[in-house]
Design an enzyme around this catalytic site. Sequence first.
Site: not given
Lengths: 352, 352, 352, 352
Positions: A154-156, A159
């Site tokens: 996922g994007c979160y 990061a």
Amino acid sequence: MGDMRRVSVGIVGASGYGGVQLIRLLMDHPGVELAYLGGESSAGKPFADLYPHLGHIVRQQIEAVDPEVIASRCEVVFLSLPNGLACQIAPVLIEKGCKVLDLSADYRFTNLETYTTWYGKERNDRTIASKAVYGLPELYRDRIADSQLIGCPGCYPTASLLALSPLLKQGLIVPETAIIDAKSGTSGGGRQAKVNMLLAEADNSLGAYGVARHRHTPEIEQICSDLAGHEVTVQFTPHLIPMVRGILATVYATLRDPGLVGEDLTTIYSAFYRNSPWVTICDRGVYPQTKWACGSNLCYIGIEVDPRTGRAIVMSAIDNLIKGQAGQALQCLNIMMGWDETLGLPKLGFYP
Amino acid sequence: MGDMRRVSVGIVGASGYGGVQLIRLLMDHPGVELAYLGGESSAGKPFADLYPHLGHIVRQQIEAVDPEVIASRCEVVFLSLPNGLACQIAPVLIEKGCKVLDLSADYRFTNLETYTTWYGKERNDRTIASKAVYGLPELYRDRIADSQLIGCPGCYPTASLLALSPLLKQGLIVPETAIIDAKSGTSGGGRQAKVNMLLAEADNSLGAYGVARHRHTPEIEQICSDLAGHEVTVQFTPHLIPMVRGILATVYATLRDPGLVGEDLTTIYSAFYRNSPWVTICDRGVYPQTKWACGSNLCYIGIEVDPRTGRAIVMSAIDNLIKGQAGQALQCLNIMMGWDETLGLPKLGFYP
Amino acid sequence: MGDMRRVSVGIVGASGYGGVQLIRLLMDHPGVELAYLGGESSAGKPFADLYPHLGHIVRQQIEAVDPEVIASRCEVVFLSLPNGLACQIAPVLIEKGCKVLDLSADYRFTNLETYTTWYGKERNDRTIASKAVYGLPELYRDRIADSQLIGCPGCYPTASLLALSPLLKQGLIVPETAIIDAKSGTSGGGRQAKVNMLLAEADNSLGAYGVARHRHTPEIEQICSDLAGHEVTVQFTPHLIPMVRGILATVYATLRDPGLVGEDLTTIYSAFYRNSPWVTICDRGVYPQTKWACGSNLCYIGIEVDPRTGRAIVMSAIDNLIKGQAGQALQCLNIMMGWDETLGLPKLGFYP
Amino acid sequence: MGDMRRVSVGIVGASGYGGVQLIRLLMDHPGVELAYLGGESSAGKPFADLYPHLGHIVRQQIEAVDPEVIASRCEVVFLSLPNGLACQIAPVLIEKGCKVLDLSADYRFTNLETYTTWYGKERNDRTIASKAVYGLPELYRDRIADSQLIGCPGCYPTASLLALSPLLKQGLIVPETAIIDAKSGTSGGGRQAKVNMLLAEADNSLGAYGVARHRHTPEIEQICSDLAGHEVTVQFTPHLIPMVRGILATVYATLRDPGLVGEDLTTIYSAFYRNSPWVTICDRGVYPQTKWACGSNLCYIGIEVDPRTGRAIVMSAIDNLIKGQAGQALQCLNIMMGWDETLGLPKLGFYP
């Protein structure tokens, strides 16, 4: 590169932002050829009905989703579907020999009970799922190279994990003190019409959501646990920011050794990501802006130590649609194909 | 209210965003009369040169700053100046009997050494400074009522302390676990031309700044220490958000009693702010958006407990220029004058 | 004003941006009392379900829409409904003696055939409709004062007509050369979930829509024709701007007398709007910014003459939700009630 | 392309947005090699001091500006300097045999008196200036191919002229009726710190500037006159839009033949731009959004005819920093070098 053989690639679920970014990146990539665009709700329509500005470039129609047909035309398939659908299609594609890169949550979890708890869906594809590799190349490059099925992060989590991993892997922090305060542009919410995502609502505003219960939490914890060697619980809070693209994760954690200073961590991070061309460690005192990353596959990491509190504060900035989604999937494909990890991916952001 | 006597009010430093907000609020307030607008660099100019759209309403000139003259014309003076200037003017105003509300950092600290350490300026006005009261009405209402000199809080400390105070005052958290991840619109940076504040730079971007060393840290710690009854160190990280107005503070802290649930905290917060008309506690599961607060003097507080981690997560949203600056100063004035605390202040935000 | 009798007011269609602005303005107005909030789809819900941040202030429920009931409780009714619904409710309200202010297009047209042509709906309420007055006070103040039914102008026509009227009324331009290039924030599109209004789509972008066929065209032409004394056709093009609020209309028209200069027009506009407290003519060389108007009921007008082309270029800036909608309706009510035209309306924008 | 000889390229004035875009585009271009980065005020600094996020990619220092040195190292030089400086450097570069592409206004005018009138600077380099070709490839492709010195168009003229040219060239409109209402993101104003360009000022706002006197007016008129075969005066009004990138030009003009319909114009435009790969004509009823173009070198053109008024309304959308500046310069270089006009330039925007 001029006479590189082009691998035939398909995208299932081409109508969302993930799909359109994939198309953009694939068209600039010298090793692939877009052979199939599929979707359920938009099957039969020209792609240009969804994105009129691409009509002169992307002439394909969205086709119905038939895994047998897809497998007959594509060596590689990207799945960009709502959670719970990829696991219905992937088994056939895998069986037929396709390489599969899934952008949903379906193949991110080693423990399918965790998936069921957080996503509310039963799973009975344990055999296939157990072959999936978590597609974060900076941590699992070798396993990605040997895999046929990638559960793209996922994007979160992308990061968050890039910011946290060196600290956890080296045992530098007390894991349970880790707090991730994450901020995302609204494109992360997809291209669905929702009142709270209207410009009139979301612009010039800011708020948290999913506090203490966002589904990216167990995904982050699974990898943190893997790195720490024991079960780790983290605090993860996402916020919606009035901008289109970009994620910033601000990560706080208490250092085991209060004598560590910022220079130490900068050295440790630089070493950890020495072979990772898509991670850039900022100079001391420099903190990343999401705008730096937007348009590229880069993750910028800034590091600070607060001697007053004994905490490390690590900030990571990515483009949620590229390193946080489509670009990272393509980075995985590069590795799976034995290509250079940077092949065909954008190195310089749009700035400004 | 129709025949309320109007108190003569002056503003020193009228050219910034704090000044223009003060003017807007004062013009809608039934108890005051704008008697003086002053500024150094813009002295002699019509106010409308700085804000042409107010030319038909605010006809005053910016006047030179002479404390004797100001004191002769104003009962109340708002100082909206760069740090280090208010403390040169306030003593004369105080001596002449004016009530003084300072929007800078000069009168926020009980310990002037702290001020000197973080702001780099020596101070020799200890006698006057010791009489100043920290202008956060929700905590120091009674002392504000009796004071002649108010050190109005910074915008970040306002949001942070309103979120943290009930937890600290009731001894519910381990103070040193408190982490404040704060997010502000760019108007907090003032009306000075700086490259990083250009729309082309700051829009569609996001980043932290002043990590581990922002000057609002000791201000927050001073009040936290006062509430806790002992020295408290907090982690405070501000972020710049691509929007004009608003602050969101997301506060994390470990609960002493892991059995506390969200309902408990909601009850505790509601009781704590029972007599505070400008604080609104959100219903369970509702998290504040800064847009809700913008345009009003309200602070919205949302509360969550994460049973997995044992932390309270408290979010507070304010308009940085109103509750975070000009509105709060006026709220203090209402208290100093014995007026209703809500008199003349905006209760409903601009929304949308 | 303290002991002013408060008039009971109802709003039908309270859930949209027009409704929430009306509520905000009515709550600050000394002459009215909010007696009824109605809506079809949201009937039975607390208003706070739609706007949680107003829960502590607006405690009413949305009620079902029964004109008889409304008339029994309200002296004044604002209708904020989709086109084609007001004309089904207003006749009963009018018959029962209510003053009615309709924010839709239903009562804007003197010629109902025009309405049917552009809005695609037949009308058979000619008698009632013929009594309606177009609610642009700067042009029709006297007729509004004597009317029981007001067709409040659209947001674009308000900005466009305030810019054009002095030129047309004085016969200074060739009417058929008038071109209105209008730009609006996205709140003008309402609070409906639409993909093209998502922040991710509309932010950092800009485009025209409804070119040569926007429904505000015949409304503008009707009033222009009235002012010119003969049929006038204008070019009107709206654009969607990546901002929440505000409209700028840039109007171009060829001057009949090529000798006229900017100063002449400024004098003419100032005289024309001499008794209009909500119109502000900018000084020579100053062009209005929408931000100046946002939050107030003001219209700012900037004027230029290009001697090279012989054209007047007039720019008008308003808050689309206040002067362009809710504020103007309330301005009309002030006039209908014999109150000061500025009573209870915001004079100063939010700036910044 | 793999073994294409790379041409050595220099950029003078690398610190602004034009410079950083040029660098980005040049690094993705297979035919060039960045051999020199120069600037006056920043000479001696690493480029990364200005753009820290590029430190790991662009390692060059900004060098002092010595035309002799530049000519010795570069075959091609891009000048990205304030107006009035390029004409001091270009003559030496030209004499030494460099190809020069100037992004300022210095070499855009065939009549230097026009330059002096609008830019306030005398010129005495008539001989050199007379050799310059206006760098709009869609109109002057052949002359660009044969030229050594290109005056690259301004951003507004690019959008305006691409929209107007087919109408003028074919004699379809009355030239003096042409009105260009243009809207630009704020990056067009450059990277200088100015109060009116601050996010807090420019966001959520909109206004015109330079009305009837913007310097891009004579540039547009020169080319319109060339196309029409006689002197043409146009109305040009720029507006500042709260977004980073993008220009939309909305162009109005009265058709000579009132019988022409939209389909006719679409056919005419498609034919006119048949050999122009960077211009895309939208389907009937589709109007361009600037977001479509941003990130690419494309110009999207939408066309409408209003039969009620007899006007054509043409909308063009570009990325002001690419097709409006750096990309177009590189497109010119491709033509000058005999390369494909699309070589190395981005075909797909960032969307969203």
